[in-house]
Design a protein around this motif. Sequence first.
Motif: not given
Length: 273
Positions: A63-66, A80-82, A90-92
């Motif tokens: 998350l921090a890098e994105l 937004l990622l969720q 996106i896949r976590r």
Amino acid sequence: MSKTSDSSRSLERQAATPPRRRAARPKRTAETPPAEGEGSVRAVDRALALLAAFREEDGPLGLAELSRRVGLSMTTALRLLQTLEGQAFIRRLSSGGYVLGPTLMLLGDRCRRSLRLEDHVPPALERLRGESSESATFFMRDGDQRRCAFRLDSPQIVRDYARVGEVQPLGRGAHGRAIILFDGGAVPGPVLPFVTLGERHPDLAAIAAPVIDAQGEVPGSIGISVPLYRFTPAVEALCRRLVLREALEITAALGGDVARLQAAAAEDLKEPA
């Protein structure tokens, strides 16, 4: 452990916790003006920026890098990622990192199947004929031959004649040379577009360049043919520029490697760095 890492995990734990019930917002009527920024596409822009932040050489990204790559707060990026994860863009991973999701593969495959020469070649031939006043043709590879697939005749009285469906050999003529240019892998110097004088017919000049598709294949070549008596240096310079331009345009439209084609262009036609 870094503060950034602790913060990222804290945000993700908070996101996993059911939110407290909030008081219902008053329903907006048709007369009520929309709040400032409502209906903005900013969230879409940010979501697309997150998708574009993944590079070919990347592994899973945290998350921090994105957040850093797109210039968003971690709270906004996480939200937004969720949303993107909910649609499988996106896949976590269980490790906490994020990777691109399978929906993008599905859309990419649909996009490739929808890219058709019929949508891009005829308009390109119209431009070539309109700007050069000469005949414009697209040849497709057909085994060890080339077949005339699209054709627009010159509006001038004296012109060459060719029929759609006509078959000619590979390796001969500007089109025949263009189609097999990349067959051997390495390109023998900056050669595009090919120009031939009287090779297919003693009274004709031809200028042609290949197009490249999303799979890296050369489905065919686009070009102009001119009676030799009209093939002055000025006409040659114009036709070379027009043919290379349209080959690059079609290649880009098909999802092909434009840089590969541009690298094979003659020095006087290369785009400035």
